[in-house]
Design an enzyme around this catalytic site. Structure first.
Site, PDB file in Angstrom:
ATOM      1  N   HIS A  65      -9.795  35.313  32.970  1.00  0.00           N
ATOM      2  CA  HIS A  65      -9.313  34.197  32.153  1.00  0.00           C
ATOM      3  C   HIS A  65     -10.455  33.265  31.762  1.00  0.00           C
ATOM      4  O   HIS A  65     -10.310  32.446  30.866  1.00  0.00           O
ATOM      5  CB  HIS A  65      -8.246  33.405  32.911  1.00  0.00           C
ATOM      6  CG  HIS A  65      -7.127  34.264  33.414  1.00  0.00           C
ATOM      7  ND1 HIS A  65      -6.812  34.386  34.751  1.00  0.00           N
ATOM      8  CD2 HIS A  65      -6.262  35.075  32.754  1.00  0.00           C
ATOM      9  CE1 HIS A  65      -5.792  35.232  34.891  1.00  0.00           C
ATOM     10  NE2 HIS A  65      -5.449  35.668  33.694  1.00  0.00           N
ATOM     11  N   HIS A  97     -13.356  26.758  28.698  1.00  0.00           N
ATOM     12  CA  HIS A  97     -12.343  27.248  27.751  1.00  0.00           C
ATOM     13  C   HIS A  97     -12.974  27.267  26.363  1.00  0.00           C
ATOM     14  O   HIS A  97     -13.711  26.354  26.004  1.00  0.00           O
ATOM     15  CB  HIS A  97     -11.117  26.334  27.759  1.00  0.00           C
ATOM     16  CG  HIS A  97     -10.403  26.322  29.082  1.00  0.00           C
ATOM     17  ND1 HIS A  97      -9.404  27.218  29.398  1.00  0.00           N
ATOM     18  CD2 HIS A  97     -10.561  25.532  30.173  1.00  0.00           C
ATOM     19  CE1 HIS A  97      -8.975  26.980  30.634  1.00  0.00           C
ATOM     20  NE2 HIS A  97      -9.660  25.959  31.126  1.00  0.00           N
ATOM     21  N   THR A 200      -4.279  23.509  33.487  1.00  0.00           N
ATOM     22  CA  THR A 200      -3.974  24.053  32.151  1.00  0.00           C
ATOM     23  C   THR A 200      -3.809  25.567  32.186  1.00  0.00           C
ATOM     24  O   THR A 200      -3.661  26.201  31.151  1.00  0.00           O
ATOM     25  CB  THR A 200      -5.069  23.687  31.129  1.00  0.00           C
ATOM     26  OG1 THR A 200      -6.291  24.338  31.506  1.00  0.00           O
ATOM     27  CG2 THR A 200      -5.278  22.183  31.058  1.00  0.00           C
TER      28      THR A 200
END
Length: 262
Positions: A65, A97, A200
């Site tokens: 991820h 991210h 998140t």
């Protein structure tokens, strides 16, 4: 969708997370859009106090991820204090991210502006709780420092990370990563916004005091492309690139965003 198979694709992405994690529709979810006209300056907010020990960096891994840099959090060697926080918050890890193109990728949005990427430096309340896992279930358990990355100059502070990505290309890979001070990734100004929110990524626990720095740091387009070369698949699986790993902004639902600056 199997519990461990959440991701950022069409069939397992953020709009599906509530199927496995109902808290995805909760009242204190992150990220959010920060609308500066609705933010209140709070004179009681203190400056941030940050002390990191570069020797406490341990490993860098590919979670499928993002990449994670993990720190030794068995004692208060690396701590965040001050700001909106009470007591010591111990450094656990940081990750990034990003988006599939340079014009988006940050999770928090400021007045409609999306940055190219967003760094999350994760800490837990070591004054009140015995471990990260326990702190993650408490409303005052975690503090995450958010730093925006904006396309611009090559950032030499990111080089140590981008240089090692090839050795953690596949999901599940990890390698030793030490003598790194995340302080070098923070901007010169520590003016911040703060609000109560969540992780998140699943399990999306609503245990985070968010501290989002206003000033971005730079990253070159070439550097950002290196992160998109990570795979969200393990060795032996049909390879898929981790092109994008950001959750869209969630409803504010009456929460107040405070600023440490006018």
């Amino acid at each position: 969708m199997a519990r461990l198979s959440w991701g950022y694709g069409e069939h397992n992405g953020p709009i599906h997370w509530n199927e496995l994690f109902p808290i995805a529709d909760g009242d204190q979810q992150s990220p959010i859009e920060i609308k500066t006209k609705e933010v209140k300056y709070d004179s009681s907010l203190r400056p941030l106090s940050i002390k990191y020990d570069p020797a406490s960096a341990k490993i860098i891994s590919n979670s499928g991820h993002s990449f994670n840099v993990d720190f030794d959090d068995t004692e208060d060697k690396s701590v965040l204090r001050g700001g909106p926080l009470t007591g010591n918050y111990r450094l656990r890890q940081f990750h990034l991210h990003w988006g599939s193109a340079d014009d988006h990728g940050s999770e928090h949005v400021v007045d409609g502006v999306r940055y190219a990427a967003e760094l999350h430096v994760v800490h837990w309340n070591s004054d009140k709780y015995p471990s990260f896992v326990e702190a993650a279930h408490e409303s005052d358990g975690l503090a995450v420092l958010g730093v925006f990355l904006q396309i611009g100059e090559h950032n030499p502070q990111l080089q140590k990370i981008t240089d090692i990505l090839d050795s953690i290309k596949e999901k599940g890979k990890q390698t030793r990563f030490t003598n790194f001070d995340p302080l070098c990734l923070l901007p010169s100004s520590w003016d911040y916004w703060t609000y109560p929110g969540s992780l998140t990524v699943p399990p999306l626990l609503e245990s985070v005091t968010w501290i989002v720095l206003k000033q971005p740091i730079s990253i070159s387009s070439q550097q950002l492309a290196r992160f998109r070369s990570l795979l969200c698949t393990a060795e032996g699986e049909s390879a898929a690139f981790l092109l994008s790993n950001h959750r869209p902004p969630q409803p504010l639902k009456g929460r107040r965003v405070r600023a440490s600056f006018y």
